[in-house]
Design an enzyme around this catalytic site. Structure first.
Site: not given
Ligand code: GRF
Length: 200
Positions: A64, A90, A106, A108, A135, A140, A142, A144
């Protein structure tokens, strides 16, 4: 013009939406590179929009830190103003966060801090939640846990499957992401200020 590198692992449908927004003449940001930890399906969008792509192959969690160093080298070549994780499956190694924070976002598929982690949509259904959401956060170290920049609720329907619920969440994620990137680009949103306010 704000330059953005987007990191993906999958289909890249949210990336596609950002590319479409960024192609509009009055949008104040441009996607300058698309990277992934594998030969992602979403690279088709990189080709369609003529955006350079790079792969930093994931070689397992024992490697990693090396993966993180390689990712830093690839990103340093591009020198983006902002990095967007758009379905990168990842966790970024601490060295990558240390190098680019607070300029990493990110998206989410949940209303954080509810349902963090890789299976947010499945977890919301399993918990019997009546609403979940989308969201956009600052990354950071952590999982999310960074400051929330934008979020919105999405209702869970009684007959929802993971797929149907995720399909309703994604358009909300896209709208929030496009707006957050725009606000950063025009100086309405200051990531350093948001991050230091979250620490106090
Ligand atoms: C999204 O919902 C993202 O937030 C999550 O994975 C999905 C990615 O979808 N972590 P895509 O590859 O943009 O279609």
């Amino acid at each position: 013009m704000l330059t953005v590198a987007v990191l993906i692992s999958g289909a890249g449908s949210n990336l596609r939406a950002l590319l479409e927004a960024a192609a509009l003449p009055d949008y104040p940001a441009r996607v300058v590179a698309i990277g992934a930890d594998r030969e992602a399906e979403g690279f088709a969008h990189a080709e369609a929009f003529g955006i350079p792509r790079f792969v930093v192959p994931w070689r397992g969690s024992a490697a990693r830190a090396d993966w993180g160093d390689e990712l830093i080298r690839a990103l340093d070549e591009v020198q983006p103003d902002l990095i967007v994780l758009s379905g990168l499956m990842r966790l970024l190694p601490p060295a990558v966060v240390a190098r680019y924070a607070p300029c990493i976002l990110n998206t989410h598929p949940a209303h954080l801090p509810e349902f963090p982690g890789a299976h947010a949509v499945r977890d919301a259904l399993a918990a019997g939640a009546s609403t979940t959401g989308a969201s956009v956060i600052v990354v950071d170290d952590g999982v999310d846990t960074g400051p929330v920049l934008a979020q919105e609720r999405v209702s869970v329907h009684a007959d929802d499957t993971e797929q149907s619920l995720h399909a309703r969440i994604k358009p909300v994620e896209r709208r929030l992401l496009i707006d957050v990137v725009r606000r950063i680009a025009v100086g309405e949103l200051d990531l350093a200020a948001v991050t230091s306010a979250a620490r106090t």
